[in-house]
Design a protein around this motif. Sequence first.
Motif, PDB file in Angstrom:
ATOM      1  N   THR A 223       4.025   7.397   2.083  1.00 18.90           N
ATOM      2  CA  THR A 223       2.567   7.532   2.070  1.00 18.90           C
ATOM      3  C   THR A 223       1.978   7.007   0.769  1.00 18.90           C
ATOM      4  OG1 THR A 223       2.769   9.483   3.494  1.00 18.90           O
ATOM      5  CG2 THR A 223       0.670   9.155   2.333  1.00 18.90           C
ATOM      6  N   THR A 224       2.620   7.340  -0.338  1.00 18.72           N
ATOM      7  CA  THR A 224       2.136   6.847  -1.631  1.00 18.72           C
ATOM      8  C   THR A 224       2.215   5.335  -1.708  1.00 18.72           C
ATOM      9  OG1 THR A 224       2.909   8.905  -2.642  1.00 18.72           O
ATOM     10  CG2 THR A 224       2.423   7.054  -4.126  1.00 18.72           C
ATOM     11  N   LEU A 225       3.299   4.767  -1.199  1.00 13.90           N
ATOM     12  CA  LEU A 225       3.452   3.315  -1.213  1.00 13.90           C
ATOM     13  C   LEU A 225       2.365   2.640  -0.385  1.00 13.90           C
ATOM     14  CD1 LEU A 225       5.070   0.778  -1.948  1.00 13.90           C
ATOM     15  CD2 LEU A 225       6.512   1.239   0.058  1.00 13.90           C
ATOM     16  N   TYR A 226       2.117   3.166   0.812  1.00 16.95           N
ATOM     17  CA  TYR A 226       1.084   2.585   1.667  1.00 16.95           C
ATOM     18  C   TYR A 226      -0.294   2.702   1.038  1.00 16.95           C
ATOM     19  CZ  TYR A 226       4.734   2.607   5.241  1.00 16.95           C
ATOM     20  OH  TYR A 226       5.889   2.407   5.931  1.00 16.95           O
ATOM     21  N   ALA A 227      -0.552   3.815   0.349  1.00 15.80           N
ATOM     22  CA  ALA A 227      -1.847   3.999  -0.304  1.00 15.80           C
ATOM     23  C   ALA A 227      -2.062   2.953  -1.394  1.00 15.80           C
ATOM     24  CB  ALA A 227      -1.947   5.412  -0.885  1.00 15.80           C
ATOM     25  N   TRP A 228      -1.014   2.696  -2.178  1.00 16.81           N
ATOM     26  CA  TRP A 228      -1.148   1.685  -3.231  1.00 16.81           C
ATOM     27  C   TRP A 228      -1.365   0.298  -2.630  1.00 16.81           C
ATOM     28  CZ3 TRP A 228      -2.412   2.211  -8.022  1.00 16.81           C
ATOM     29  CH2 TRP A 228      -2.104   3.388  -8.707  1.00 16.81           C
ATOM     30  N   ILE A 229      -0.664  -0.018  -1.564  1.00 18.43           N
ATOM     31  CA  ILE A 229      -0.842  -1.325  -0.928  1.00 18.43           C
ATOM     32  C   ILE A 229      -2.274  -1.474  -0.407  1.00 18.43           C
ATOM     33  CG2 ILE A 229      -0.122  -2.756   1.019  1.00 18.43           C
ATOM     34  CD1 ILE A 229       2.672  -1.665   0.695  1.00 18.43           C
ATOM     35  N   SER A 230      -2.818  -0.416   0.206  1.00 19.57           N
ATOM     36  CA  SER A 230      -4.196  -0.471   0.713  1.00 19.57           C
ATOM     37  C   SER A 230      -5.197  -0.677  -0.407  1.00 19.57           C
ATOM     38  CB  SER A 230      -4.506   0.813   1.487  1.00 19.57           C
ATOM     39  OG  SER A 230      -3.599   0.998   2.563  1.00 19.57           O
ATOM     40  N   ILE A 231      -4.990   0.016  -1.518  1.00 16.50           N
ATOM     41  CA  ILE A 231      -5.911  -0.126  -2.656  1.00 16.50           C
ATOM     42  C   ILE A 231      -5.881  -1.548  -3.192  1.00 16.50           C
ATOM     43  CG2 ILE A 231      -6.327   0.609  -5.038  1.00 16.50           C
ATOM     44  CD1 ILE A 231      -5.392   3.401  -4.226  1.00 16.50           C
ATOM     45  N   ILE A 232      -4.697  -2.120  -3.283  1.00 16.72           N
ATOM     46  CA  ILE A 232      -4.579  -3.487  -3.800  1.00 16.72           C
ATOM     47  C   ILE A 232      -5.292  -4.474  -2.878  1.00 16.72           C
ATOM     48  CG2 ILE A 232      -2.944  -5.344  -4.286  1.00 16.72           C
ATOM     49  CD1 ILE A 232      -0.979  -3.217  -5.244  1.00 16.72           C
ATOM     50  N   ILE A 233      -5.122  -4.292  -1.558  1.00 16.96           N
ATOM     51  CA  ILE A 233      -5.783  -5.200  -0.609  1.00 16.96           C
ATOM     52  C   ILE A 233      -7.303  -5.085  -0.715  1.00 16.96           C
ATOM     53  CG2 ILE A 233      -6.122  -5.671   1.842  1.00 16.96           C
ATOM     54  CD1 ILE A 233      -3.233  -4.889   2.300  1.00 16.96           C
ATOM     55  N   ILE A 234      -7.817  -3.855  -0.825  1.00 19.84           N
ATOM     56  CA  ILE A 234      -9.268  -3.653  -0.947  1.00 19.84           C
ATOM     57  C   ILE A 234      -9.795  -4.306  -2.223  1.00 19.84           C
ATOM     58  CG2 ILE A 234     -11.061  -1.910  -1.259  1.00 19.84           C
ATOM     59  CD1 ILE A 234      -9.432  -0.079   0.580  1.00 19.84           C
ATOM     60  N   LEU A 235      -9.089  -4.131  -3.328  1.00 21.46           N
ATOM     61  CA  LEU A 235      -9.535  -4.729  -4.592  1.00 21.46           C
ATOM     62  C   LEU A 235      -9.529  -6.249  -4.516  1.00 21.46           C
ATOM     63  CD1 LEU A 235      -7.769  -2.407  -7.207  1.00 21.46           C
ATOM     64  CD2 LEU A 235     -10.172  -2.409  -6.520  1.00 21.46           C
ATOM     65  N   MET A 236      -8.507  -6.813  -3.872  1.00 23.12           N
ATOM     66  CA  MET A 236      -8.462  -8.268  -3.726  1.00 23.12           C
ATOM     67  C   MET A 236      -9.622  -8.772  -2.871  1.00 23.12           C
ATOM     68  SD  MET A 236      -4.367  -8.902  -3.251  1.00 23.12           S
ATOM     69  CE  MET A 236      -4.623 -10.646  -2.963  1.00 23.12           C
ATOM     70  N   GLY A 237      -9.941  -8.063  -1.773  1.00 18.23           N
ATOM     71  CA  GLY A 237     -11.071  -8.456  -0.941  1.00 18.23           C
ATOM     72  C   GLY A 237     -12.392  -8.376  -1.681  1.00 18.23           C
ATOM     73  N   ALA A 238     -12.586  -7.291  -2.456  1.00 16.67           N
ATOM     74  CA  ALA A 238     -13.823  -7.150  -3.224  1.00 16.67           C
ATOM     75  C   ALA A 238     -13.950  -8.247  -4.277  1.00 16.67           C
ATOM     76  CB  ALA A 238     -13.871  -5.772  -3.884  1.00 16.67           C
TER      77      ALA A 238
END
Length: 372
Positions: A223-238
């Motif tokens: 869960t922690t790994l998936y959360a970090w991956i999601s945050i990175i994708i959101i930051l890249m999109g922004a």
Amino acid sequence: APPTNVTLTCRSQKNILYWDYDQIVPGLRFLVKILSDSSLKGCRNEIWVDGPPLQANVSFLSDPDATYFLIVKAVLGKNESVPSPTDGLTFSYFHSSLEGQKCLLDLPPVNVTPEPHHIQFQFKHPWLVYKEGLSGCKEHKNKKSHQRVSESKLPNFEYKVKMAGQEQDHNFECEDAVCEGRLQVDAAQDQHCLKIQGSLKKMSVESANEYCALKTEPPHSNTTLYAWISIIIILMGAALVALMVYRRRTSPSSVMPDFLIFGDKKKHHPLMPPDDLVSPVVSVPVSPREEDEQSFTPSVPGFTEYEGRMKLRPEDPEKGNAADDDAAYMEGGNLASDNEEQESDQESRSPYERRSVVLELAPEDRAEGYRG
């Protein structure tokens, strides 16, 4: 003179006897005498050494049920020295021997595996390593019989494990080919070390050094790994959207990707300027005469615009019918003179060349105009 500094090293069934001698002359020999409180079981009771190195291998003396006595003499011809040491050198592999030097066995290598809040250790049963040396000097037939018995069932190995930083020992027993165990440890420590000491067939078995394992970090949940991956994708999109907006404002002619255009907003072609950059139309005043000349269109009932234009042709009254000069006119002839064109240009200031033409409206009606 007798030998001096007689010593013995015995560990893990490797027994070496050493001594010194000051003056070595040709023909000098050394005699090692072997005595035991029990039967030597077919082993020889003396060893001859002819010269340097001054040592003797007595590794065959490893029976834990016996205590051995060794002496060394210097022999030159028929002359012998007194024994050295005078009272003999005593040793035994029996862990409870009351006198002499005690020999022991090294524990086979230990593999320590760290686990969350525990450690797992395992090692080979010591009997599988040292059983050959325990056969002593028996005959070959008895040795084979001893091997068959030993392979059928391993002797019980009792041992205790002492953890570094813990006062209490942990006791274990092993009759399998691989001895293993699991211990709880303090998770706050950076490493976990242990030492093992046991008894096998009246012999002491000890680990030569400590065996350690580094502390393991608890595994991270998915869960922690998936959360970090999601945050990175959101930051890249922004960051991508911010970059495109910045480029749009600083360079309006740049084209934004389709996925960043919302609604029915018009997408400009890369080679066409945007609407806000189109220059306004500037009207230029035209003189009334130029406007009349440019807007002149003959209107005749019954004639189309195309037919009217086809009947327009220059006519010279002096030369007769203009139809005879159509070919000359089409080839550039019968044009007004240069002086007339220059005078006409000065009067009208018009970019068009004026030519006098006659339009036939009817057999007797004519209209005069100018070719634009």
